[in-house]
Design an enzyme around this catalytic site. Structure first.
Site, PDB file in Angstrom:
ATOM      1  N   CYS A  85      23.538  19.565  25.793  1.00 17.62           N
ATOM      2  CA  CYS A  85      24.013  18.339  25.131  1.00 17.62           C
ATOM      3  C   CYS A  85      24.035  18.516  23.613  1.00 17.62           C
ATOM      4  O   CYS A  85      22.986  18.646  22.981  1.00 17.62           O
ATOM      5  CB  CYS A  85      23.125  17.165  25.534  1.00 17.62           C
ATOM      6  SG  CYS A  85      23.367  15.665  24.571  1.00 17.62           S
TER       7      CYS A  85
ATOM      8  N   CYS B 110      22.300  15.725  21.570  1.00 19.06           N
ATOM      9  CA  CYS B 110      20.848  15.828  21.733  1.00 19.06           C
ATOM     10  C   CYS B 110      20.255  16.770  20.686  1.00 19.06           C
ATOM     11  O   CYS B 110      19.146  16.545  20.183  1.00 19.06           O
ATOM     12  CB  CYS B 110      20.492  16.347  23.127  1.00 19.06           C
ATOM     13  SG  CYS B 110      21.034  15.277  24.483  1.00 19.06           S
TER      14      CYS B 110
END
Length: 318
Positions: free
Chosen positions: A31, A34
């Site tokens: 991600c 993230c």
């Protein structure tokens, strides 16, 4: 920052949230957002110096936890307090927005200092040093006037020590709130009973004198109410409530329902504080994960006594 999995979730998240806000960051290695959010959260955890705890959960590896929290996209952050989710957000927020989010829930440094002073005051009360405890609570309230728990403890100690003038001043902001908190109204009722004993000649009557007057006239509610207030001031709570029930049974509306209001105040003061329940107490985690083995909830004697008098009042009013 701590990496959490299903094995240490209860300890590192649920149990920890009973003492400090815990921010759970659901992420995954692939991600991109993230990777930008994570370092900012770690920086803020250091900057906030122990005012909240950051944990990270790899949603790919811990799909049971992700499903329990209903995670549909990452990054998603959930804030837990007292074992329950209280707020959250999805996406990689900028640092300023993250601070706004945290500041809504995370205690300030002044609030933490006030809580520490209050905790120290509690230890002093247990040791019998009430004057030192009073000073600690006064300092804590001055540092954080919005802390209602400290205000309650301070006013309660003042009343117990006979500092009625200072107690009136301490209670005034709480009693001006709309709606009023029942616990502060209960303290005001207790102080009124204490002041009655000091100011009214009946405060010096022996119980036999009250009983003789009541025996002569069962509907002498003023005398019976005076007796109940004296018992209340002396800490004879159940005896006071028994007298109040005698009035309520005969005239629920007498004196603007003063007996009922006093009865409710006594119940409030007698009610034990609610313990912070571990997740095992209700069989699920904050995220709704079923736990093996549910502990039986038993009512302690004080709670049972309060419950019995609540039922008695309800019967009289219905």
């Amino acid at each position: 920052m701590i990496d959490v999995n299903i094995k240490n979730f209860e300890t590192e998240v649920i149990a920890a949230s009973m003492e400090i806000p815990v921010l759970v960051d659901f992420w995954a290695p692939w991600c991109g957002p993230c990777k930008s959010l994570g370092p900012i959260l770690e920086k803020l955890e250091i900057e906030y110096a122990g005012r909240f705890k950051l944990v990270k959960i790899n949603s790919d590896n811990e799909q049971q936890l992700a499903a329990a929290f209903g995670i549909k996209s990452i990054p998603t952050c959930i804030l837990l307090m007292n074992g329950q989710p209280v707020d959250g957000f999805a996406g990689a927020l900028p640092e300023g927005k993250l601070k706004e989010f945290l500041d809504k829930h995370v205690p300030s440094t002044d609030a933490l200092a006030a809580e520490e002073e209050a905790a120290n005051a509690g230890a002093l009360i247990e040791s019998g040093d009430t004057e030192a405890a009073l000073a600690k609570l006064a300092d804590a309230l001055a540092a954080n006037p919005a802390n209602d728990d400290v205000r309650y403890d301070y006013a309660k100690l003042l009343i117990g020590l006979g500092g009625f003038e200072e107690a009136h001043a301490a209670l005034a902001p709480a009693l001006a709130q709309i709606p009023k908190q029942l616990r502060f109204e209960a303290l005001a009722q207790w102080m009124a009973a204490m002041e009655f004993v000091h100011q009214d000649e009946r405060g010096n009557w022996p119980l036999e004198q009250f009983d003789a007057a009541i025996a002569a006239n069962k509907r002498d509610f003023d005398t019976r109410y005076a007796k109940a207030r004296c018992l209340f001031a002396e800490g004879q709570m159940t005896a006071a409530m028994d007298e109040l029930l005698e009035i309520i049974m005969r005239d629920k509306k007498w004196n603007d329902e003063a007996p009922r209001k006093t009865f409710v105040a006594i119940l409030e003061l007698m009610t034990p504080p609610k313990p912070k329940l571990a997740p095992e107490a209700h069989g699920k985690t904050a995220g709704g994960i079923e736990l093996a083995g549910k502990s039986a909830m038993t009512e302690d004697p004080q709670s049972a006594l309060v419950s019995s008098y609540r039922r008695k009042l309800s019967m009289m009013l219905n």
